[in-house]
Design a protein around this motif. Structure first.
Motif: not given
Length: 256
Positions: A73-77, A203-205, A105-106, A88-103
């Motif tokens: 997921g990139h940014s909003v993704g 700039g990534w919070s 402030a993001d 759906f944790p049973h469907r996800v092997a890993s998450v790759i978070n590309v500057e995704g919004n945490f707060t």
């Protein structure tokens, strides 16, 4: 190799052929989220984070059923990727978070757009479409011929009504009290890889707790927030490497 599901951000797709080619032979699913691309006619009133999650679930179940996936997921993704992993944790092997919004402030850019009128957002998007070179420079990207082609595609990918609706959805969801606990739960049960552009990282919070809990943290050199546009090959290579080097984490809530 398990499939990838690539979730784009507020502006533009996450489906560059140069990136995807480096992930083969894995199946790569690049859905147009509600309001984008082939789904551009979606009713803005129905564009929420919850609706996007259900939409991604339906596409994932249809295209890559009965298997776990790597969700990128990139940014909003990144919000959608994290919430999908939580639901759906049973469907996800890993998450790759590309500057995704945490707060919130993001989500400062979404917050600005969310406060604008429909006409103001439309005028802003039209101005960017009329001068993609300026749009790229504002993002720290050199407007080469290749980048200009990608920028034109990204800016045409969604109507202004979608941009405004998604911005409002992001502010509402990330501002809720339950958002941080949700994120922490995903980190606890799923490998989460954090990826940033070298230039945009300041700039990534991203919270300190997330950096500590992450399965890995990587910066892609000589790139910024629009890494998928600016450095699609480096981006694809990084995604492949993260998966190749991952430590499989079995979610205790997943079926055996």
């Amino acid at each position: 190799m398990l499939p990838f599901v690539l979730l784009h951000g507020l502006i533009g797709p996450l489906a560059d052929a140069r990136t995807i080619s480096l992930l083969r032979p894995a199946t790569v699913v690049c859905p147009d989220l509600l309001g984008y691309g082939t789904e551009a006619d979606a009713d803005p009133a129905g564009i929420t984070i919850e609706a996007q999650i259900e939409y991604v679930r339906a596409i994932t179940d249809r295209t890559v059923p009965d298997t776990r996936v790597h969700v990128v997921g990139h940014s909003v993704g990144g919000i959608i990727a994290m919430v999908f992993a939580h639901r759906f944790p049973h469907r996800v092997a890993s998450v790759i978070n590309v500057e995704g919004n945490f707060t919130l402030a993001d989500a400062f850019w979404s917050a600005q757009l969310a406060r604008m009128s429909p006409a103001e957002v439309s005028d802003l998007l039209e101005a960017d479409r009329a001068d993609p070179a300026r749009w790229l420079r504002d993002g720290g990207v050199e407007p080469t011929e290749e980048h200009l082609r990608s920028a034109a595609e990204a800016l045409a990918y969604q109507p202004a009504t979608t941009v405004r609706a998604m911005a409002q959805a992001v502010v509402e969801f990330t501002g809720a009290a339950g958002y941080e606990p949700l994120l922490r739960d995903v980190f606890e049960h799923t490998p989460v890889h954090l990826v940033a552009g070298e230039r945009s990282r300041p700039g990534w919070s991203v919270p300190a707790w997330a950096l500590t809990a992450a399965a890995s943290y990587t910066e892609i050199s000589q790139s910024g927030h629009m890494v998928m546009l600016e450095a699609p090959e480096a981006f694809g290579n990084k995604l492949r490497k993260l998966v190749d080097n991952r430590n499989i984490h079995q979610d205790p809530r997943s079926p055996a």
